[in-house]
Design a protein around this motif. Structure first.
Motif, short mmCIF file in Angstrom:
data_model
loop_
_atom_site.label_atom_id
_atom_site.label_comp_id
_atom_site.label_asym_id
_atom_site.label_seq_id
_atom_site.Cartn_x
_atom_site.Cartn_y
_atom_site.Cartn_z
N ARG A 114 0.81 -1.21 0.00
CA ARG A 114 0.00 0.00 0.00
C ARG A 114 0.85 1.27 0.00
N GLY A 115 2.18 1.12 0.09
CA GLY A 115 3.06 2.28 0.02
C GLY A 115 3.65 2.70 1.34
N TYR A 116 3.37 1.98 2.42
CA TYR A 116 3.97 2.29 3.72
C TYR A 116 5.30 1.55 3.82
N VAL A 117 6.33 2.15 3.26
CA VAL A 117 7.61 1.47 3.11
C VAL A 117 8.65 1.94 4.12
N ARG A 118 8.32 2.92 4.94
CA ARG A 118 9.26 3.41 5.95
C ARG A 118 8.82 2.96 7.33
N LEU B 181 2.08 0.75 -14.20
CA LEU B 181 1.62 -0.53 -14.73
C LEU B 181 1.83 -0.58 -16.24
N PRO B 182 1.98 -1.76 -16.80
CA PRO B 182 2.01 -1.86 -18.27
C PRO B 182 0.63 -1.60 -18.83
N GLY B 183 0.58 -1.12 -20.06
CA GLY B 183 -0.72 -0.82 -20.64
C GLY B 183 -0.66 -0.63 -22.13
N THR B 184 -1.72 -0.07 -22.66
CA THR B 184 -1.86 0.05 -24.10
C THR B 184 -0.97 1.13 -24.70
N GLN B 185 -0.41 2.01 -23.87
CA GLN B 185 0.42 3.09 -24.38
C GLN B 185 1.83 3.08 -23.80
N GLY B 186 2.29 1.90 -23.36
CA GLY B 186 3.65 1.82 -22.85
C GLY B 186 3.78 0.74 -21.78
N THR B 187 5.02 0.52 -21.33
CA THR B 187 5.27 -0.55 -20.37
C THR B 187 5.23 -0.09 -18.92
N GLN C 279 -0.86 -5.45 -8.62
CA GLN C 279 -0.19 -4.40 -7.86
C GLN C 279 -1.17 -3.29 -7.45
N LEU C 280 -2.06 -2.90 -8.36
CA LEU C 280 -3.04 -1.87 -8.04
C LEU C 280 -4.05 -2.39 -7.02
N ALA C 281 -4.53 -3.61 -7.22
CA ALA C 281 -5.50 -4.19 -6.29
C ALA C 281 -4.93 -4.28 -4.88
N ALA C 282 -3.66 -4.67 -4.78
CA ALA C 282 -3.03 -4.80 -3.46
C ALA C 282 -2.76 -3.43 -2.85
N ALA C 283 -2.34 -2.46 -3.67
CA ALA C 283 -2.01 -1.14 -3.15
C ALA C 283 -3.22 -0.43 -2.57
N LEU C 284 -4.39 -0.63 -3.19
CA LEU C 284 -5.60 0.08 -2.76
C LEU C 284 -6.60 -0.84 -2.08
N ARG C 285 -6.26 -2.10 -1.93
CA ARG C 285 -7.16 -3.11 -1.36
C ARG C 285 -8.51 -3.09 -2.09
N LEU C 286 -8.42 -3.12 -3.42
CA LEU C 286 -9.62 -3.05 -4.24
C LEU C 286 -10.40 -4.35 -4.18
N PRO C 287 -11.72 -4.27 -4.25
CA PRO C 287 -12.53 -5.50 -4.26
C PRO C 287 -12.40 -6.23 -5.59
#
Length: 288
Positions: free
Chosen positions: A33-37, A137-143, A229-237
């Motif tokens: 989630r970004g709490y790395v410190r 994230l990788p996507g349709t307009q770049g890696t 990565q997005l789902a884990a970072a934001l705890r998305l359903p």
């Protein structure tokens, strides 16, 4: 911990050595989630410095986290996911999906959520929180595409189960992904005039998204969260459909400082939600 000899060649048993500890799982959840410190993570989960030091040491020794120096006087480190740590994110998301469905829910498969449920509360609690800085994230307009635009005053980030799949009508709330993308596509000029960028995200693979974007002429980036990565970072359903964990449909309005200002969930009336996201994002730009 003593293990039976048969467990030495069992991947489940070896993974349990890493994730079988309550605090190890929560530390990895918060790092994702970004709490790395150290201090920020200790405050977030209410863990003593002694216990957190032990858990960080174990996770570094197990190759799941690595230390990165960010300050020399005094010496301070960030704790970042290694490749092995990133590879654990689908397991964390699967644990959350199982808990949402079987512990916090009624066991049914749905791409939406009840307004009195845990998923609803968790998504709406995102308002006021900041997205991690390095969430590309990788996507349709770049890696390595940022989930939040670096150029726009606000970003509308929407997640959806997936396009080009036939099971949508069988799962409540899953149908409408192509419609949603078309509505965002058609409203794209209005978003740009308002100074707002758009990002769509699903757990589909990049080549699937690229083909869909080509056929539908989607002008904004579609991001692949296949590694969760997005789902884990934001705890998305999420929910499981066609053999893959998939995002439930939601929309976030994020400002230029990466702070979530508004969360729309569940998204039942898709045309209204697209229009509402434009209105909220435009208001965000005007107040910036």
């Amino acid at each position: 911990m003593r293990m039976h000899n048969a467990d030495e060649t069992c991947g489940i048993a070896q993974a349990a050595l890493v994730l079988g500890d309550w605090w190890n799982v929560l530390v990895l959840r918060e790092v994702a989630r970004g709490y790395v410190r150290f201090d920020a993570l200790a405050a977030e989960i209410g863990l003593s410095r002694k216990v957190l030091t032990e858990r960080f040491g174990r996770l570094v020794a197990q190759g799941v986290l690595r230390r990165s120096l960010y300050q020399r006087r005094p010496v301070r480190y960030e704790y970042l996911l290694t490749d092995a740590g990133v590879a654990l994110l689908p397991l964390l998301v699967a644990m959350q999906d199982w808990g949402d469905r079987w512990v916090l829910g009624d066991g049914s498969v749905t791409a939406t959520a009840a307004e009195d449920g845990a998923e609803h509360a968790r998504v709406h609690a995102l308002a006021g929180t900041r997205l991690p800085d390095d969430l590309d994230l990788p996507g349709t307009q770049g890696t390595g595409l940022p989930v939040v635009s670096r150029d726009a005053a606000a970003t509308v980030l929407f997640t959806y189960p997936g396009t080009g799949i036939e099971w949508g009508e069988q799962i409540p709330g899953a149908v409408g992904c192509t419609l949603e993308n078309r509505l965002f596509r058609d409203a794209w000029p209005d978003f740009r005039r308002a100074g707002v960028d758009v990002r769509g995200a699903s757990t589909q693979l990049t080549h699937e998204q690229v083909e869909f974007a080509r056929v539908e002429q989607v002008p904004y980036p579609l991001l692949s969260d296949a590694r969760h990565q997005l789902a884990a970072a934001l705890r998305l359903p999420t929910f499981r459909g066609a053999g893959r964990l998939r995002h439930k449909r939601l929309i976030l309005v994020v400002d230029a400082e990466r702070t979530v200002r508004h969360a729309l969930f569940p998204v039942v009336d898709i045309p209204h939600a697209v229009n509402e996201s434009l209105r909220l994002a435009a208001d965000c730009v005007r107040m910036a």
